[in-house]
Motif scaffolding. Sequence first.
Motif, PDB file in Angstrom:
ATOM      1  N   ASP A  41      -2.594  -8.533   9.312  1.00 59.22           N
ATOM      2  CA  ASP A  41      -3.422  -8.384   8.123  1.00 59.22           C
ATOM      3  C   ASP A  41      -2.611  -8.613   6.855  1.00 59.22           C
ATOM      4  OD1 ASP A  41      -5.834  -7.516   9.457  1.00 59.22           O
ATOM      5  OD2 ASP A  41      -4.722  -5.693   9.927  1.00 59.22           O
ATOM      6  N   ARG A  42      -3.214  -9.271   5.914  1.00 54.08           N
ATOM      7  CA  ARG A  42      -2.620  -9.417   4.585  1.00 54.08           C
ATOM      8  C   ARG A  42      -3.372  -8.457   3.672  1.00 54.08           C
ATOM      9  NH1 ARG A  42       1.271 -11.037   6.796  1.00 54.08           N
ATOM     10  NH2 ARG A  42       1.617 -13.196   7.259  1.00 54.08           N
ATOM     11  N   LEU A  43      -2.672  -7.475   3.172  1.00 53.10           N
ATOM     12  CA  LEU A  43      -3.308  -6.445   2.363  1.00 53.10           C
ATOM     13  C   LEU A  43      -3.306  -6.805   0.888  1.00 53.10           C
ATOM     14  CD1 LEU A  43      -1.832  -3.171   3.862  1.00 53.10           C
ATOM     15  CD2 LEU A  43      -4.122  -4.066   4.157  1.00 53.10           C
ATOM     16  N   ASP A  44      -4.421  -6.555   0.266  1.00 50.53           N
ATOM     17  CA  ASP A  44      -4.507  -6.575  -1.180  1.00 50.53           C
ATOM     18  C   ASP A  44      -3.869  -5.265  -1.636  1.00 50.53           C
ATOM     19  OD1 ASP A  44      -5.565  -5.792  -3.748  1.00 50.53           O
ATOM     20  OD2 ASP A  44      -7.054  -7.372  -3.513  1.00 50.53           O
ATOM     21  N   PRO A  45      -3.014  -5.298  -2.661  1.00 52.79           N
ATOM     22  CA  PRO A  45      -2.356  -4.057  -3.081  1.00 52.79           C
ATOM     23  C   PRO A  45      -3.337  -2.951  -3.456  1.00 52.79           C
ATOM     24  CG  PRO A  45      -1.925  -5.832  -4.645  1.00 52.79           C
ATOM     25  CD  PRO A  45      -2.618  -6.430  -3.467  1.00 52.79           C
ATOM     26  N   GLN A  46      -4.515  -3.309  -3.893  1.00 56.81           N
ATOM     27  CA  GLN A  46      -5.513  -2.299  -4.248  1.00 56.81           C
ATOM     28  C   GLN A  46      -5.979  -1.513  -3.016  1.00 56.81           C
ATOM     29  OE1 GLN A  46      -6.092  -1.531  -7.494  1.00 56.81           O
ATOM     30  NE2 GLN A  46      -4.462  -3.026  -7.718  1.00 56.81           N
ATOM     31  N   THR A  70       7.728  -8.202   6.509  1.00 59.54           N
ATOM     32  CA  THR A  70       7.978  -7.069   5.612  1.00 59.54           C
ATOM     33  C   THR A  70       8.340  -7.568   4.221  1.00 59.54           C
ATOM     34  OG1 THR A  70       8.664  -5.715   7.493  1.00 59.54           O
ATOM     35  CG2 THR A  70       9.300  -4.934   5.321  1.00 59.54           C
ATOM     36  N   GLU A  71       9.085  -8.666   4.149  1.00 60.18           N
ATOM     37  CA  GLU A  71       9.374  -9.261   2.838  1.00 60.18           C
ATOM     38  C   GLU A  71       8.089  -9.687   2.144  1.00 60.18           C
ATOM     39  OE1 GLU A  71      12.211 -12.429   3.243  1.00 60.18           O
ATOM     40  OE2 GLU A  71      13.876 -11.056   3.564  1.00 60.18           O
ATOM     41  N   LEU A  72       7.178 -10.293   2.894  1.00 56.10           N
ATOM     42  CA  LEU A  72       5.894 -10.687   2.306  1.00 56.10           C
ATOM     43  C   LEU A  72       5.122  -9.463   1.816  1.00 56.10           C
ATOM     44  CD1 LEU A  72       4.588 -13.450   4.763  1.00 56.10           C
ATOM     45  CD2 LEU A  72       5.502 -13.745   2.448  1.00 56.10           C
ATOM     46  N   PHE A  73       5.139  -8.390   2.591  1.00 53.24           N
ATOM     47  CA  PHE A  73       4.481  -7.155   2.168  1.00 53.24           C
ATOM     48  C   PHE A  73       5.091  -6.638   0.867  1.00 53.24           C
ATOM     49  CE2 PHE A  73       4.529  -2.517   2.019  1.00 53.24           C
ATOM     50  CZ  PHE A  73       3.166  -2.282   1.898  1.00 53.24           C
ATOM     51  N   CYS A  74       6.409  -6.732   0.730  1.00 55.58           N
ATOM     52  CA  CYS A  74       7.080  -6.263  -0.493  1.00 55.58           C
ATOM     53  C   CYS A  74       6.573  -7.007  -1.716  1.00 55.58           C
ATOM     54  CB  CYS A  74       8.592  -6.402  -0.370  1.00 55.58           C
ATOM     55  SG  CYS A  74       9.336  -5.154   0.676  1.00 55.58           S
ATOM     56  N   ASP A  75       6.287  -8.300  -1.572  1.00 57.82           N
ATOM     57  CA  ASP A  75       5.719  -9.070  -2.687  1.00 57.82           C
ATOM     58  C   ASP A  75       4.398  -8.456  -3.129  1.00 57.82           C
ATOM     59  OD1 ASP A  75       7.887 -10.801  -2.587  1.00 57.82           O
ATOM     60  OD2 ASP A  75       6.807 -12.313  -1.407  1.00 57.82           O
ATOM     61  N   THR A  76       3.583  -8.034  -2.169  1.00 61.40           N
ATOM     62  CA  THR A  76       2.314  -7.372  -2.469  1.00 61.40           C
ATOM     63  C   THR A  76       2.555  -5.992  -3.062  1.00 61.40           C
ATOM     64  OG1 THR A  76       1.201  -8.538  -0.676  1.00 61.40           O
ATOM     65  CG2 THR A  76       0.187  -6.497  -1.415  1.00 61.40           C
ATOM     66  N   LEU A 106      15.917   0.207   2.811  1.00 59.98           N
ATOM     67  CA  LEU A 106      15.454  -0.769   1.821  1.00 59.98           C
ATOM     68  C   LEU A 106      13.997  -0.502   1.430  1.00 59.98           C
ATOM     69  CD1 LEU A 106      17.030  -4.028   3.324  1.00 59.98           C
ATOM     70  CD2 LEU A 106      17.767  -2.829   1.240  1.00 59.98           C
ATOM     71  N   MET A 107      13.176  -0.143   2.400  1.00 57.17           N
ATOM     72  CA  MET A 107      11.762   0.111   2.109  1.00 57.17           C
ATOM     73  C   MET A 107      11.571   1.418   1.344  1.00 57.17           C
ATOM     74  SD  MET A 107      10.219  -2.557   2.817  1.00 57.17           S
ATOM     75  CE  MET A 107       8.625  -1.903   2.316  1.00 57.17           C
ATOM     76  N   LYS A 108      12.399   2.402   1.593  1.00 54.50           N
ATOM     77  CA  LYS A 108      12.308   3.625   0.801  1.00 54.50           C
ATOM     78  C   LYS A 108      12.543   3.309  -0.675  1.00 54.50           C
ATOM     79  CE  LYS A 108      13.945   7.560   2.474  1.00 54.50           C
ATOM     80  NZ  LYS A 108      14.792   8.561   3.168  1.00 54.50           N
ATOM     81  N   VAL A 109      13.498   2.461  -0.957  1.00 57.28           N
ATOM     82  CA  VAL A 109      13.781   2.039  -2.335  1.00 57.28           C
ATOM     83  C   VAL A 109      12.584   1.298  -2.915  1.00 57.28           C
ATOM     84  CG1 VAL A 109      15.235   0.541  -3.763  1.00 57.28           C
ATOM     85  CG2 VAL A 109      16.280   2.003  -2.027  1.00 57.28           C
ATOM     86  N   GLU A 110      12.005   0.380  -2.131  1.00 55.71           N
ATOM     87  CA  GLU A 110      10.840  -0.390  -2.604  1.00 55.71           C
ATOM     88  C   GLU A 110       9.693   0.542  -2.990  1.00 55.71           C
ATOM     89  OE1 GLU A 110      10.292  -3.646  -3.191  1.00 55.71           O
ATOM     90  OE2 GLU A 110      12.248  -4.345  -2.491  1.00 55.71           O
ATOM     91  N   PHE A 111       9.406   1.513  -2.141  1.00 51.35           N
ATOM     92  CA  PHE A 111       8.301   2.436  -2.435  1.00 51.35           C
ATOM     93  C   PHE A 111       8.612   3.320  -3.642  1.00 51.35           C
ATOM     94  CE2 PHE A 111       6.875   1.481   1.943  1.00 51.35           C
ATOM     95  CZ  PHE A 111       5.535   1.227   1.676  1.00 51.35           C
ATOM     96  N   LYS A 112       9.845   3.760  -3.776  1.00 50.32           N
ATOM     97  CA  LYS A 112      10.220   4.568  -4.945  1.00 50.32           C
ATOM     98  C   LYS A 112      10.048   3.769  -6.231  1.00 50.32           C
ATOM     99  CE  LYS A 112      13.398   7.711  -2.624  1.00 50.32           C
ATOM    100  NZ  LYS A 112      14.797   8.099  -2.405  1.00 50.32           N
ATOM    101  N   GLN A 113      10.351   2.474  -6.176  1.00 50.95           N
ATOM    102  CA  GLN A 113      10.196   1.635  -7.364  1.00 50.95           C
ATOM    103  C   GLN A 113       8.738   1.492  -7.778  1.00 50.95           C
ATOM    104  OE1 GLN A 113      12.333  -1.943  -6.264  1.00 50.95           O
ATOM    105  NE2 GLN A 113      14.270  -1.107  -6.974  1.00 50.95           N
ATOM    106  N   GLN A 114       7.833   1.776  -6.857  1.00 48.58           N
ATOM    107  CA  GLN A 114       6.403   1.725  -7.173  1.00 48.58           C
ATOM    108  C   GLN A 114       5.841   3.116  -7.460  1.00 48.58           C
ATOM    109  OE1 GLN A 114       5.352  -1.245  -7.836  1.00 48.58           O
ATOM    110  NE2 GLN A 114       7.368  -1.872  -7.135  1.00 48.58           N
TER     111      GLN A 114
END
Length: 161
Positions: A41-46, A70-76, A106-114
């Motif tokens: 699945d490609r998720l819309d960030p909303q 996972t990299e593609l998900f990070c873009d979203t 790495l993903m913990k950092v990504e989520f914290k940045q959001q």
Amino acid sequence: MIHVLILYASSTGNTEEIANLLEQHLDPEVCTVTMENIEMDRLDPQQLLQYDGILFGTYTYDDGDLPFETELFCDTLRTADLTGKVVGVFGSGDTAYDGFCSAVDLMKVEFKQQNARVIQHSVKVDLSPDEEEELLSIKKLAEEFQQTIIKYGATNEAGQF
């Protein structure tokens, strides 16, 4: 009810197995769980905003890299403001590599940045979750995740708990 998204990337099935174990440790009288494979699945960030919390899993590719999906998900993910959302991160890897399960960090950092409220405890499993210590770690993440959502009173997009 607490609305939880368990979102994962799994190449060999190990991370999917962890996701299933996490779901089993969430109280079904408290949590409504949606499970999604990000490869399918490609998720819309909303869509992420519809959930009170997210349990995110990924395997670590090669010597500590994020896998392609996972990299593609990070873009979203980078287009979403996850303020107030509780996130737990888990993953599988292979201790034969120097970067064992570094995708989890790495993903913990990504989520914290959001602006997500990221659970400090994360799960890192060597290949398949079959060791007692790994199983206890999975249970601990599920419990801390659920307790954190209850403690901070997360609400979904409709403002309901």
